[in-house]
Design a protein around this motif. Structure first.
Motif, PDB file in Angstrom:
ATOM      1  N   ARG A  66     -16.897 -49.761  -1.750  1.00 30.79           N
ATOM      2  CA  ARG A  66     -16.097 -50.163  -2.912  1.00 30.79           C
ATOM      3  C   ARG A  66     -16.864 -51.142  -3.804  1.00 30.79           C
ATOM      4  O   ARG A  66     -16.765 -51.099  -5.029  1.00 30.79           O
ATOM      5  CB  ARG A  66     -14.777 -50.784  -2.456  1.00 30.79           C
ATOM      6  N   SER A  67     -17.663 -52.012  -3.194  1.00 28.38           N
ATOM      7  CA  SER A  67     -18.396 -52.994  -3.991  1.00 28.38           C
ATOM      8  C   SER A  67     -19.435 -52.322  -4.875  1.00 28.38           C
ATOM      9  O   SER A  67     -19.735 -52.808  -5.971  1.00 28.38           O
ATOM     10  CB  SER A  67     -19.070 -54.028  -3.083  1.00 28.38           C
ATOM     11  N   LYS A  68     -19.952 -51.191  -4.430  1.00 27.36           N
ATOM     12  CA  LYS A  68     -20.959 -50.480  -5.213  1.00 27.36           C
ATOM     13  C   LYS A  68     -20.352 -49.350  -6.040  1.00 27.36           C
ATOM     14  O   LYS A  68     -21.063 -48.709  -6.824  1.00 27.36           O
ATOM     15  CB  LYS A  68     -22.040 -49.903  -4.289  1.00 27.36           C
ATOM     16  N   GLY A  69     -19.076 -49.088  -5.889  1.00 25.44           N
ATOM     17  CA  GLY A  69     -18.466 -47.981  -6.627  1.00 25.44           C
ATOM     18  C   GLY A  69     -19.138 -46.663  -6.276  1.00 25.44           C
ATOM     19  O   GLY A  69     -19.483 -45.861  -7.154  1.00 25.44           O
ATOM     20  N   TYR A  70     -19.283 -46.425  -4.980  1.00 29.65           N
ATOM     21  CA  TYR A  70     -20.135 -45.322  -4.522  1.00 29.65           C
ATOM     22  C   TYR A  70     -19.528 -44.647  -3.320  1.00 29.65           C
ATOM     23  O   TYR A  70     -18.991 -45.305  -2.403  1.00 29.65           O
ATOM     24  CB  TYR A  70     -21.521 -45.881  -4.186  1.00 29.65           C
ATOM     25  N   SER A  71     -19.631 -43.326  -3.311  1.00 29.89           N
ATOM     26  CA  SER A  71     -19.200 -42.544  -2.163  1.00 29.89           C
ATOM     27  C   SER A  71     -20.150 -41.377  -1.992  1.00 29.89           C
ATOM     28  O   SER A  71     -20.840 -40.974  -2.932  1.00 29.89           O
ATOM     29  CB  SER A  71     -17.777 -42.016  -2.374  1.00 29.89           C
ATOM     30  N   TYR A  72     -20.230 -40.863  -0.788  1.00 34.82           N
ATOM     31  CA  TYR A  72     -20.934 -39.597  -0.593  1.00 34.82           C
ATOM     32  C   TYR A  72     -20.195 -38.734   0.409  1.00 34.82           C
ATOM     33  O   TYR A  72     -19.478 -39.228   1.284  1.00 34.82           O
ATOM     34  CB  TYR A  72     -22.396 -39.792  -0.183  1.00 34.82           C
ATOM     35  N   LEU A  73     -20.400 -37.440   0.254  1.00 34.83           N
ATOM     36  CA  LEU A  73     -19.885 -36.441   1.189  1.00 34.83           C
ATOM     37  C   LEU A  73     -21.088 -35.834   1.891  1.00 34.83           C
ATOM     38  O   LEU A  73     -22.034 -35.389   1.235  1.00 34.83           O
ATOM     39  CB  LEU A  73     -19.112 -35.350   0.446  1.00 34.83           C
ATOM     40  N   LEU A  74     -21.054 -35.848   3.203  1.00 35.44           N
ATOM     41  CA  LEU A  74     -22.161 -35.327   3.998  1.00 35.44           C
ATOM     42  C   LEU A  74     -21.706 -34.051   4.696  1.00 35.44           C
ATOM     43  O   LEU A  74     -20.688 -34.052   5.395  1.00 35.44           O
ATOM     44  CB  LEU A  74     -22.590 -36.365   5.031  1.00 35.44           C
ATOM     45  N   LEU A  75     -22.425 -32.979   4.468  1.00 34.97           N
ATOM     46  CA  LEU A  75     -22.101 -31.710   5.101  1.00 34.97           C
ATOM     47  C   LEU A  75     -23.232 -31.363   6.076  1.00 34.97           C
ATOM     48  O   LEU A  75     -24.390 -31.241   5.675  1.00 34.97           O
ATOM     49  CB  LEU A  75     -21.969 -30.587   4.070  1.00 34.97           C
ATOM     50  N   LYS A  76     -22.872 -31.174   7.333  1.00 33.29           N
ATOM     51  CA  LYS A  76     -23.870 -30.849   8.345  1.00 33.29           C
ATOM     52  C   LYS A  76     -23.768 -29.381   8.731  1.00 33.29           C
ATOM     53  O   LYS A  76     -22.755 -28.725   8.503  1.00 33.29           O
ATOM     54  CB  LYS A  76     -23.638 -31.703   9.604  1.00 33.29           C
ATOM     55  N   GLU A  77     -24.857 -28.879   9.332  1.00 30.52           N
ATOM     56  CA  GLU A  77     -24.883 -27.505   9.838  1.00 30.52           C
ATOM     57  C   GLU A  77     -24.309 -26.537   8.800  1.00 30.52           C
ATOM     58  O   GLU A  77     -23.368 -25.789   9.058  1.00 30.52           O
ATOM     59  CB  GLU A  77     -24.076 -27.410  11.148  1.00 30.52           C
ATOM     60  N   LEU A  78     -24.906 -26.582   7.634  1.00 26.08           N
ATOM     61  CA  LEU A  78     -24.392 -25.817   6.520  1.00 26.08           C
ATOM     62  C   LEU A  78     -24.246 -24.338   6.841  1.00 26.08           C
ATOM     63  O   LEU A  78     -25.090 -23.729   7.504  1.00 26.08           O
ATOM     64  CB  LEU A  78     -25.305 -25.972   5.309  1.00 26.08           C
ATOM     65  N   GLN A  79     -23.160 -23.767   6.331  1.00 31.29           N
ATOM     66  CA  GLN A  79     -22.898 -22.340   6.469  1.00 31.29           C
ATOM     67  C   GLN A  79     -22.789 -21.734   5.071  1.00 31.29           C
ATOM     68  O   GLN A  79     -22.514 -22.442   4.090  1.00 31.29           O
ATOM     69  CB  GLN A  79     -21.599 -22.125   7.255  1.00 31.29           C
ATOM     70  N   MET A  80     -22.960 -20.431   5.009  1.00 27.77           N
ATOM     71  CA  MET A  80     -22.907 -19.754   3.712  1.00 27.77           C
ATOM     72  C   MET A  80     -21.560 -20.006   3.032  1.00 27.77           C
ATOM     73  O   MET A  80     -21.488 -20.160   1.807  1.00 27.77           O
ATOM     74  CB  MET A  80     -23.141 -18.257   3.878  1.00 27.77           C
ATOM     75  N   LYS A  81     -20.497 -20.069   3.826  1.00 27.43           N
ATOM     76  CA  LYS A  81     -19.162 -20.260   3.257  1.00 27.43           C
ATOM     77  C   LYS A  81     -18.961 -21.644   2.641  1.00 27.43           C
ATOM     78  O   LYS A  81     -17.956 -21.883   1.964  1.00 27.43           O
ATOM     79  CB  LYS A  81     -18.092 -20.034   4.331  1.00 27.43           C
TER      80      LYS A  81
END
Lengths: 109, 116
Positions: A66-81
């Motif tokens: 929150r202090s940095k105004g920052y978020s990330y989404l991490l996706l592992k073991e990516l699949q085609m879908k």
């Protein structure tokens, strides 16, 4: 003003890990959502962060500072879908969700 | 679960006519529903917040006389696009929020509007 930024497009390989970043400047903050949206379909809920730190849910994790105004989404073991658009949305002081520009992810074999 | 439906899923209309889109929460009561518009390859833009039994709150730049919203019951909100023009062609998505401590919004499947 309100500003929520994400990269426009990303590519990755099946089985890899990808991180989608979101930076925000909003007049209020009461949580951040990540949604997945396939073309022509409605968004589906992935995660919700209201406190700093990492929330893990299966192959998907979401982080908030929150202090940095920052978020990330991490996706592992990516699949085609997993090829889809990923939308970051900030909930302001009311029920309103302000959506980011969205990131189109393409996963290649 | 939390299921939100929209009807119709797609509609084609002639310029100058009006189109009504329905949004229903099927298995919960929604005191608040939201209407979004999404142009191709763009993100969702909030048009208005619809509260049951009261007037909708429109976002800046959205014409309330053109986009009529009615939230007559706890499970139904309607959006009427009046005097539609080709530039109104878009993907319209509604969402509904469950009452209580959760702030998640459940999205409908969307309505593709094409104005010819």
């Amino acid at each position: 003003g309100q500003n929520i930024d994400q990269p426009t497009e990303m590519t990755a390989t099946e089985g890899a890990i990808v991180q989608i970043n979101c930076t925000y400047q909003t007049s209020g903050f009461n949580g951040l959502f990540w949604y997945q949206q396939h073309a022509g379909e409605a968004p589906t809920f992935l995660s919700y962060n209201v406190l700093d730190g990492l929330e893990e849910k299966g192959r998907f994790s979401s982080f908030l500072s929150r202090s940095k105004g920052y978020s990330y989404l991490l996706l592992k073991e990516l699949q085609m879908k997993d090829s889809a658009s990923y939308l970051c949305a900030v909930r302001e002081n009311t029920d309103k969700l302000i959506f980011g520009t969205g990131t189109r992810l393409q996963v290649f074999p | 679960g939390a299921v939100v439906s929209q009807h119709p899923s797609w509609v084609i209309c002639k310029s100058g006519t009006s189109v009504k889109i329905e949004c229903r929460s099927l298995d919960f009561q929604a005191t608040t529903m939201f209407w979004y518009r999404q142009f191709p390859k763009q993100s969702l833009m909030l048009m208005a917040t619809s509260n049951e039994g009261s007037k909708a709150t429109y976002e800046q730049g959205v014409e309330k006389d053109k986009f009529l919203i009615n939230h007559a019951s706890l499970t139904l909100s309607t959006l009427t696009v009046t005097s539609a023009h080709p530039e109104d062609s878009s993907f319209y998505i509604c969402s509904a929020r469950k009452p209580g401590l959760t702030y998640e919004q459940y999205f409908g499947p969307g309505t593709r509007l094409t104005v010819t």
